[in-house]
Design a protein around this motif. Structure first.
Motif, mmCIF file in Angstrom:
data_model
loop_
_atom_site.group_PDB
_atom_site.id
_atom_site.type_symbol
_atom_site.label_atom_id
_atom_site.label_comp_id
_atom_site.label_asym_id
_atom_site.label_seq_id
_atom_site.Cartn_x
_atom_site.Cartn_y
_atom_site.Cartn_z
ATOM 1 N N GLY A 183 -2.102 5.710 -14.708
ATOM 2 C CA GLY A 183 -2.413 4.402 -14.134
ATOM 3 C C GLY A 183 -1.825 3.267 -14.947
ATOM 4 N N SER A 184 -1.900 3.389 -16.273
ATOM 5 C CA SER A 184 -1.420 2.271 -17.081
ATOM 6 C C SER A 184 0.103 2.178 -17.024
ATOM 7 N N VAL A 185 0.778 3.339 -16.874
ATOM 8 C CA VAL A 185 2.228 3.314 -16.698
ATOM 9 C C VAL A 185 2.590 2.584 -15.398
ATOM 10 N N LEU A 186 1.819 2.900 -14.358
ATOM 11 C CA LEU A 186 2.142 2.324 -13.044
ATOM 12 C C LEU A 186 1.499 0.960 -12.825
ATOM 13 N N ASP A 187 0.622 0.594 -13.769
ATOM 14 C CA ASP A 187 -0.108 -0.653 -13.646
ATOM 15 C C ASP A 187 -1.109 -0.638 -12.481
ATOM 16 N N TYR A 188 -1.729 0.529 -12.281
ATOM 17 C CA TYR A 188 -2.807 0.654 -11.315
ATOM 18 C C TYR A 188 -4.028 1.192 -12.037
ATOM 19 N N VAL A 189 -5.193 1.019 -11.429
ATOM 20 C CA VAL A 189 -6.374 1.739 -11.909
ATOM 21 C C VAL A 189 -6.605 2.904 -10.957
ATOM 22 N N ILE A 190 -6.474 4.125 -11.497
ATOM 23 C CA ILE A 190 -6.590 5.305 -10.642
ATOM 24 C C ILE A 190 -7.773 6.143 -11.100
ATOM 25 N N ARG A 191 -8.613 6.543 -10.157
ATOM 26 C CA ARG A 191 -9.663 7.494 -10.528
ATOM 27 C C ARG A 191 -10.050 8.351 -9.330
ATOM 28 N N PRO A 192 -10.367 9.626 -9.620
ATOM 29 C CA PRO A 192 -10.832 10.495 -8.540
ATOM 30 C C PRO A 192 -12.178 9.996 -8.035
ATOM 31 N N VAL A 193 -12.406 10.045 -6.766
ATOM 32 C CA VAL A 193 -13.682 9.636 -6.185
ATOM 33 C C VAL A 193 -14.653 10.816 -6.291
ATOM 34 N N VAL A 194 -15.748 10.606 -6.982
ATOM 35 C CA VAL A 194 -16.776 11.657 -7.053
ATOM 36 C C VAL A 194 -18.114 11.084 -6.605
ATOM 37 N N PRO A 195 -18.894 11.814 -5.853
ATOM 38 C CA PRO A 195 -18.531 13.084 -5.237
ATOM 39 C C PRO A 195 -17.687 12.823 -4.006
ATOM 40 N N SER A 196 -16.819 13.752 -3.716
ATOM 41 C CA SER A 196 -15.980 13.592 -2.538
ATOM 42 C C SER A 196 -15.752 14.970 -1.937
ATOM 43 N N GLU A 197 -16.005 15.108 -0.643
ATOM 44 C CA GLU A 197 -15.805 16.419 -0.043
ATOM 45 C C GLU A 197 -14.345 16.661 0.296
ATOM 46 N N THR A 198 -13.548 15.584 0.273
ATOM 47 C CA THR A 198 -12.165 15.749 0.676
ATOM 48 C C THR A 198 -11.179 15.732 -0.481
ATOM 49 N N LEU A 199 -11.604 15.382 -1.668
ATOM 50 C CA LEU A 199 -10.706 15.267 -2.813
ATOM 51 C C LEU A 199 -9.852 14.008 -2.664
ATOM 52 N N THR A 200 -10.384 12.934 -3.144
ATOM 53 C CA THR A 200 -9.786 11.629 -2.901
ATOM 54 C C THR A 200 -9.540 10.889 -4.207
ATOM 55 N N ALA A 247 0.828 -1.195 0.000
ATOM 56 C CA ALA A 247 0.000 0.000 0.000
ATOM 57 C C ALA A 247 0.874 1.261 0.000
ATOM 58 N N ARG A 248 1.931 1.250 0.822
ATOM 59 C CA ARG A 248 2.837 2.406 0.867
ATOM 60 C C ARG A 248 3.499 2.641 -0.483
ATOM 61 N N ARG A 249 3.892 1.538 -1.111
ATOM 62 C CA ARG A 249 4.530 1.601 -2.429
ATOM 63 C C ARG A 249 3.597 2.286 -3.442
ATOM 64 N N ALA A 250 2.335 1.862 -3.454
ATOM 65 C CA ALA A 250 1.359 2.432 -4.394
ATOM 66 C C ALA A 250 1.182 3.927 -4.128
ATOM 67 N N ALA A 251 1.063 4.305 -2.852
ATOM 68 C CA ALA A 251 0.885 5.719 -2.514
ATOM 69 C C ALA A 251 2.101 6.529 -2.957
ATOM 70 N N LEU A 252 3.271 5.960 -2.754
ATOM 71 C CA LEU A 252 4.505 6.653 -3.114
ATOM 72 C C LEU A 252 4.612 6.861 -4.627
ATOM 73 N N ASP A 253 4.213 5.855 -5.406
ATOM 74 C CA ASP A 253 4.229 5.971 -6.863
ATOM 75 C C ASP A 253 3.342 7.122 -7.328
ATOM 76 N N ILE A 254 2.140 7.188 -6.743
ATOM 77 C CA ILE A 254 1.204 8.250 -7.123
ATOM 78 C C ILE A 254 1.775 9.614 -6.740
ATOM 79 N N CYS A 255 2.330 9.696 -5.543
ATOM 80 C CA CYS A 255 2.898 10.949 -5.060
ATOM 81 C C CYS A 255 3.996 11.430 -6.007
ATOM 82 N N ALA A 256 4.849 10.514 -6.439
ATOM 83 C CA ALA A 256 5.941 10.871 -7.345
ATOM 84 C C ALA A 256 5.402 11.401 -8.673
ATOM 85 N N GLU A 257 4.389 10.738 -9.222
ATOM 86 C CA GLU A 257 3.781 11.180 -10.482
ATOM 87 C C GLU A 257 3.190 12.574 -10.346
ATOM 88 N N LEU A 258 2.509 12.802 -9.215
ATOM 89 C CA LEU A 258 1.865 14.095 -9.007
ATOM 90 C C LEU A 258 2.874 15.223 -8.885
#
Ligand code: GDP
Length: 350
Positions: A164-181, A41-52
């Motif tokens: 997502g396809s580069v990292l081999d994850y499925v990534i999508r913003p959660v809508v609706p979301s009050e926190t931006l997730t 889980a930490r690895r996945a979060a770190l990958d996303i953080c780096a991309e962002l």
């Protein structure tokens, strides 16, 4: 007579003993997360953080931000049940001479623990002297408006399927979301939720996060929430280190209980942490053998705080950590916990 008292004592002792065993068993089987699961889980979060980071530097080079970083229970070994969420902290840089913070108790809202961030010196430094003036509402920096800036970026202009396809994850913003997730599916059956959390660190070290007041009437909209998380977590850990105590274990058990029992889902990590910190001021024995006693005492103290409608923050007693609960929620939580006092093991049945 005397023998009656002894029998009750014996019965109590036996109940405590079995609660003690059940708590440890619950800890092993439900609370604790396997190391491998946490690491993935930490690895996945770190990958996303780096991309962002790369994306934001390229797309918005002038946006005054410090480096984003990941935080939360997943990084403090305090996450429970499943490794499924983390916060991406986004620290904004504010010009010292252009912005000042006003504690909530000095405003008409009178809410300790929340702050207003006021734009100063508009006559010498007119609108747009500061990048963040675009998020100014009525002379104050609006957390809602800051969140909207990131929402537009994250939900609107980032090509998540491509990343997502580069990292081999499925990534999508959660809508609706009050926190931006963001929802990140990093294995077929594993999902991670990453919250964007814009953050201000004021000159005196006060951390303010863009997480709205829950009972947000319109007049609360400009309030920034003070975060005590770093300090309260450090204090809990330090106390455990001093005496080899089980405060963190007790916290994790309580968090899992609240996560698995819908009637208790309103209680959050900060409230539970502070209840344990307050208990630590009165109670010295946090040895492994005392876990059941301390857990029961925690439940009892929470009932007491709920009855009073007030849970003071251990780091600033003016702050009431129950101030965002409705009266009905307070009653329901109090009732559930009160009932649990006579059947604490019921809380562990999942
Ligand atoms: P958990 O989510 O119950 O496991 O508890 P955490 O200890 O990870 O707390 C996360 C919650 O605290 C989120 O709702 C955040 O919005 C809030 N929070 C407040 N201040 C902070 C902070 O400085 N860092 C993080 N990561 N979360 C914070």
């Amino acid at each position: 007579g005397g023998s009656g008292a002894t029998q009750t004592d014996l019965l109590r002792a036996r109940m405590r003993l079995s609660l003690q065993e059940h708590l440890w068993e619950f800890y092993q089987s439900n609370v604790n997360i396997p190391t491998e699961e946490q690491a993935t889980a930490r690895r996945a979060a770190l990958d996303i953080c780096a991309e962002l980071r790369v994306f934001l530097h390229a797309k918005l080079p002038d946006m005054p931000l410090r480096e984003m970083y990941l935080s939360g229970s997943l990084y403090d070994d305090l996450q429970v049940v499943t490794a499924d969420h983390a916060q991406l902290m986004v620290p904004l840089i504010l010009e010292k001479n252009l912005w000042s913070s006003i504690p909530g108790e000095d405003t008409i809202m009178n809410v300790p623990g929340f702050w207003l961030v006021r734009r100063e010196n508009l006559e010498y430094f007119p609108r747009n002297s500061s990048y963040w003036d675009r998020c100014m509402v009525g002379g104050y920096l609006s957390p809602k408006s800051v969140l909207e800036v990131f929402d537009k970026l994250v939900a609107g202009s980032i090509n998540w399927p491509a990343i997502g396809s580069v990292l081999d994850y499925v990534i999508r913003p959660v809508v609706p979301s009050e926190t931006l997730t963001l929802e990140v599916q990093y294995e077929t059956d594993r999902r991670l939720y990453v919250d964007f959390l814009p953050l201000l660190v004021m000159e005196d070290g006060t951390s303010l996060i863009a997480k709205p007041h829950r009972l947000a009437a319109e007049r609360h909209e400009n309030l920034w929430r003070q975060s005590f998380r770093v300090a309260e977590t450090a204090r809990l850990r330090a106390l455990d280190q001093e005496d080899g105590g089980v405060r963190c274990t007790c916290l994790k058990v309580a968090k899992a209980v609240c996560k698995l029992n819908p009637a208790l889902s309103r209680l959050n990590a900060s409230q539970l942490t502070n209840a344990i910190l307050l208990l630590s001021e009165k109670e010295g024995d946090w040895t492994q053998e005392a876990l059941a006693d301390r857990f029961l005492q925690l439940l009892r103290s929470l009932v007491g705080h709920l009855e009073a409608g007030r849970l003071p923050c251990a780091l600033n007693p003016k702050v009431n950590l129950f101030c965002e609960l409705t009266e009905q929620e307070v009653d329901e939580l109090g009732y559930t916990l009160y009932c649990a006092l006579s059947d604490p093991e019921g809380l562990l049945r999942t």
